[in-house]
Design an enzyme around this catalytic site. Structure first.
Site, PDB file in Angstrom:
ATOM      1  N   LYS A 149     -14.242   4.008  26.347  1.00  0.00           N
ATOM      2  CA  LYS A 149     -13.907   4.206  24.945  1.00  0.00           C
ATOM      3  C   LYS A 149     -13.944   2.890  24.173  1.00  0.00           C
ATOM      4  CE  LYS A 149     -10.306   7.543  26.296  1.00  0.00           C
ATOM      5  NZ  LYS A 149      -8.844   7.718  26.343  1.00  0.00           N
ATOM      6  N   GLY A 150     -13.744   1.787  24.870  1.00  0.00           N
ATOM      7  CA  GLY A 150     -13.482   0.493  24.215  1.00  0.00           C
ATOM      8  C   GLY A 150     -14.548   0.032  23.242  1.00  0.00           C
ATOM      9  N   GLU A 181     -21.274  -2.750  25.108  1.00  0.00           N
ATOM     10  CA  GLU A 181     -19.972  -2.881  25.786  1.00  0.00           C
ATOM     11  C   GLU A 181     -19.005  -3.676  24.922  1.00  0.00           C
ATOM     12  OE1 GLU A 181     -17.916  -1.969  27.642  1.00  0.00           O
ATOM     13  OE2 GLU A 181     -18.583  -1.513  29.664  1.00  0.00           O
ATOM     14  N   ASP A 182     -17.720  -3.448  25.144  1.00  0.00           N
ATOM     15  CA  ASP A 182     -16.731  -4.248  24.421  1.00  0.00           C
ATOM     16  C   ASP A 182     -16.408  -5.541  25.162  1.00  0.00           C
ATOM     17  OD1 ASP A 182     -15.614  -2.597  26.369  1.00  0.00           O
ATOM     18  OD2 ASP A 182     -13.653  -2.566  25.427  1.00  0.00           O
ATOM     19  N   ASP A 205     -15.783  -8.423  32.246  1.00  0.00           N
ATOM     20  CA  ASP A 205     -14.712  -9.111  32.933  1.00  0.00           C
ATOM     21  C   ASP A 205     -15.235  -9.484  34.324  1.00  0.00           C
ATOM     22  OD1 ASP A 205     -12.161  -9.737  33.931  1.00  0.00           O
ATOM     23  OD2 ASP A 205     -11.208  -8.215  32.732  1.00  0.00           O
ATOM     24  N   LYS A 260     -15.845 -12.693  29.301  1.00  0.00           N
ATOM     25  CA  LYS A 260     -14.891 -13.581  29.985  1.00  0.00           C
ATOM     26  C   LYS A 260     -15.562 -14.080  31.257  1.00  0.00           C
ATOM     27  CE  LYS A 260     -10.355 -11.453  29.020  1.00  0.00           C
ATOM     28  NZ  LYS A 260      -9.258 -10.726  29.676  1.00  0.00           N
ATOM     29  N   PHE A 279      -5.312 -11.615  27.610  1.00  0.00           N
ATOM     30  CA  PHE A 279      -5.238 -10.158  27.460  1.00  0.00           C
ATOM     31  C   PHE A 279      -5.463  -9.789  25.996  1.00  0.00           C
ATOM     32  CE2 PHE A 279      -3.403  -6.390  29.838  1.00  0.00           C
ATOM     33  CZ  PHE A 279      -3.940  -5.470  28.946  1.00  0.00           C
ATOM     34  N   VAL A 280      -6.646  -9.274  25.712  1.00  0.00           N
ATOM     35  CA  VAL A 280      -6.972  -8.974  24.317  1.00  0.00           C
ATOM     36  C   VAL A 280      -6.928  -7.471  24.027  1.00  0.00           C
ATOM     37  CG1 VAL A 280      -8.317 -11.027  23.756  1.00  0.00           C
ATOM     38  CG2 VAL A 280      -9.451  -9.114  24.905  1.00  0.00           C
ATOM     39  N   ASP A 302      -7.740  -1.637  24.389  1.00  0.00           N
ATOM     40  CA  ASP A 302      -6.399  -1.072  24.513  1.00  0.00           C
ATOM     41  C   ASP A 302      -5.543  -1.780  25.542  1.00  0.00           C
ATOM     42  OD1 ASP A 302      -7.862  -0.106  26.830  1.00  0.00           O
ATOM     43  OD2 ASP A 302      -6.207   1.272  27.157  1.00  0.00           O
ATOM     44  N   ARG A 331      -6.016   0.286  20.031  1.00  0.00           N
ATOM     45  CA  ARG A 331      -7.458   0.371  19.811  1.00  0.00           C
ATOM     46  C   ARG A 331      -7.811   0.320  18.321  1.00  0.00           C
ATOM     47  NH1 ARG A 331     -10.061   1.673  24.704  1.00  0.00           N
ATOM     48  NH2 ARG A 331      -8.977   3.105  26.093  1.00  0.00           N
TER      49      ARG A 331
END
Ligand code: PRP
Length: 182
Positions: A45-46, A101-102, A105, A133, A154-155, A161, A167
């Site tokens: 969903k991001g 993509e958001d 990682d 990242k 942590f964003v 989310d 969100r």
């Protein structure tokens, strides 16, 4: 200040900063896909907010599609362990595919997803990510286009989310440690 804002330690990227950068990257993508008609894939969903802004800044004619996936395990042993919760409805054989993509990682999700989509004989697969990242990488995964490289914090917000909250913040914020360490 509402509850969401109270839990944000600091704003990492303002709505204006994001908008400016998204437009720049959209222009690069327009050049890449000149004369073509890519299938642009939102990874739920991001990515949904980034996706909506990016495609509206692009002038290239394109098709949209959506996928929901999750990736298990790290790198070597369990790479390939991708759970597809919602698949594409488009047949991508012979098509140019752009994955949106958001955040990248460990790289596991996109590593596995790229492998899956490549097995369907597309003409090309490129990745555009809002955030990267690189410090956290467990597998080799270099997106073709990155809006912002960030530190390991942590964003939340702009689609991202914590436990499904935040969100809909219009900016990208760093979450207070107390929120996720309690
Ligand atoms: C996030 C993000 C990527 C993945 C990146 O999704 O959208 O898909 O994690 O992590 P990785 O590089 O370590 O594989 P998430 O599972 O949080 O789902 P969401 O987009 O629905 O919030």
């Amino acid at each position: 200040m509402n509850d969401m804002q109270e839990n944000v330690e600091r704003i990492m990227l303002t709505a204006e900063q994001i908008e400016t950068r998204v437009k720049e990257v959209a222009a690069q993508l327009d050049k890449l896909y000149e004369g073509r008609r890519p299938v642009v894939v939102c990874i739920l969903k991001g990515s949904v907010i980034f996706f909506a802004d990016l495609i509206r800044s692009m002038k290239t004619p394109l098709e949209l599609d959506f996928m929901a996936v999750s990736s298990y395990g790290t790198g070597t042993a369990s790479s390939g362990a991708l759970k597809v919760r919602k698949d594409l409805t488009t047949d991508i054989a012979g098509r140019d595919v752009l994955i949106v993509e958001d955040i990248i990682d460990s790289g596991n999700t996109l590593y596995n997803l790229k492998k899956l989509l490549n097995s369907r004989a597309p003409a090309s697969v490129n990745i555009v990510t809002l955030l990267d990242k690189p410090e956290r990488r467990e597998v080799p995964m270099e997106p073709e286009y990155t809006c912002f490289v960030i530190e390991d914090e942590f964003v939340v917000g702009y689609g991202m989310d914590y436990s499904e909250d935040y969100r809909n913040l219009p900016y990208i914020g760093v979450l207070k440690r107390s929120v996720y360490e309690k």
